[in-house]
Design an enzyme around this catalytic site. Structure first.
Site, PDB file in Angstrom:
ATOM      1  CB  ALA A   1     -14.586  52.076  -0.777  1.00 18.16           C
ATOM      2  CG  LEU A   2     -16.486  47.215   2.843  1.00 19.22           C
ATOM      3  CD1 LEU A   2     -17.265  46.610   4.015  1.00 19.22           C
ATOM      4  CD2 LEU A   2     -15.107  46.570   2.722  1.00 19.22           C
TER       5      LEU A   2
ATOM      6  N   GLY B   1      -7.696  38.821  -2.152  1.00 20.40           N
ATOM      7  CA  GLY B   1      -8.160  38.626  -3.525  1.00 20.40           C
ATOM      8  C   GLY B   1      -6.998  38.525  -4.510  1.00 20.40           C
TER       9      GLY B   1
ATOM     10  CD  GLN C   1      -2.515  43.700  -1.338  1.00 17.59           C
ATOM     11  OE1 GLN C   1      -2.299  44.893  -1.283  1.00 17.59           O
ATOM     12  NE2 GLN C   1      -3.727  43.206  -1.157  1.00 17.59           N
TER      13      GLN C   1
ATOM     14  N   GLY D   1     -16.833  42.057  -4.158  1.00 15.17           N
ATOM     15  CA  GLY D   1     -15.585  41.292  -4.074  1.00 15.17           C
ATOM     16  C   GLY D   1     -15.153  41.103  -2.626  1.00 15.17           C
ATOM     17  CG  HIS D   2     -14.012  44.469  -0.132  1.00 15.00           C
ATOM     18  ND1 HIS D   2     -14.351  45.663  -0.721  1.00 15.00           N
ATOM     19  CD2 HIS D   2     -12.662  44.484  -0.025  1.00 15.00           C
ATOM     20  CE1 HIS D   2     -13.259  46.369  -0.943  1.00 15.00           C
ATOM     21  NE2 HIS D   2     -12.223  45.680  -0.543  1.00 15.00           N
TER      22      HIS D   2
END
Ligand code: PAF
Length: 250
Positions: free
Chosen positions: A31-32, A146, A152, A35-36
């Site tokens: 679901a790019l 990110g 994470q 940001g990706h």
């Protein structure tokens, strides 16, 4: 052309043929969004070659309903990778990445238990386990993550240090929409009304005098709050609009 690898041994064989080149790696769940793509573009400027993975990792979803509804847009994703010239996509089935059926797990005992970890039991065990598998598999020189998922990121940096992982973990700033909402695959699940309201989240996170005041303000506007807390010199938050969970930090 983006070359697709769905089998682990196939990638491992191929990797031997590019051993003289530096490899950047961007792990995603698809679901790019922009940001990706920013992570991928950075990787492509800093490395000879770049591999992206798309794998909706079931072990990091504590809520089966969330896993079912996680957005999946494989055709659009592939077209985006091709449009920016990403050379390799690794997108295996669950059985390829979990031949052990998740009998072996990485678990961290402190920072993974607070914030998102407190609200999503087992989430970070799943994240750390899949990231370790993917780093071992890709043998990349650098991997890009990110800062939106700040907890994470910290846990992955800590794991890389703890297990002497040779891949350099690169932190990349959060990309935001024009109204300030952090870019996220989950944003596409918001209704137009929720999407409008969602921009209040980073604004309040940034502007409220205290976390308690932020919680109060966001509740008044209709958000359900998982947490707003301060750690590591940052204010971090997770909120829900209907069934959609949003996280951010400033
Ligand atoms: O941030 C994500 O998209 C995921 O947690 C990751 C790092 C790809 C692991 O599944």
């Amino acid at each position: 052309m983006t070359q697709l690898f769905q089998s682990v041994p196939e990638w491992q064989e191929f990797k031997k043929t590019i051993s003289g080149k530096t490899l950047g790696f961007v792990p995603t769940m698809g679901a790019l969004h922009e940001g990706h793509l920013a992570l991928m573009k950075k990787s492509m400027t800093e490395n000879d070659l770049t591999a992206v993975s798309i794998f909706v990792n079931p072990t990091q979803f504590n809520d089966p309903n969330d896993l079912t509804h996680y957005p999946r847009t494989p055709k659009e994703d592939f077209a985006l990778l091709e449009s920016i010239g990403v050379p390799y996509l690794i997108s295996p089935e669950i059985s390829e990445l979990y031949p052990d059926q998740y009998r072996y797990q990485v678990s961290e005992k402190e920072e993974s238990k607070i914030l998102c970890g407190a609200h999503r039991p087992g989430h970070f065990d799943g994240v750390l386990t899949i990231v370790l598998k993917l780093l071992n598999l890709t043998q990349a020189d650098r991997a890009y993550f990110g800062e939106k998922d700040f907890q994470q990121l910290r846990l992955i940096q800590g794991m890389a240090k703890a297990f002497f992982i040779p891949t350099e973990i690169i932190a990349c700033p959060t990309l935001r929409e024009q109204d300030g909402l952090a870019m996220s695959s989950r944003n596409r699940r918001l209704t137009p009304e929720q999407r409008k309201l969602a921009a209040t989240f980073p604004k309040v996170l940034r502007e409220a005098k205290t976390p308690e005041k932020a919680i109060q303000d966001l509740r008044t506007q209709g958000f359900d709050i998982d947490y707003i807390e301060e750690h590591w010199g940052r204010r971090l938050g997770a909120v829900k609009l209907g069934a959609v969970r949003l996280i951010d930090n400033v």
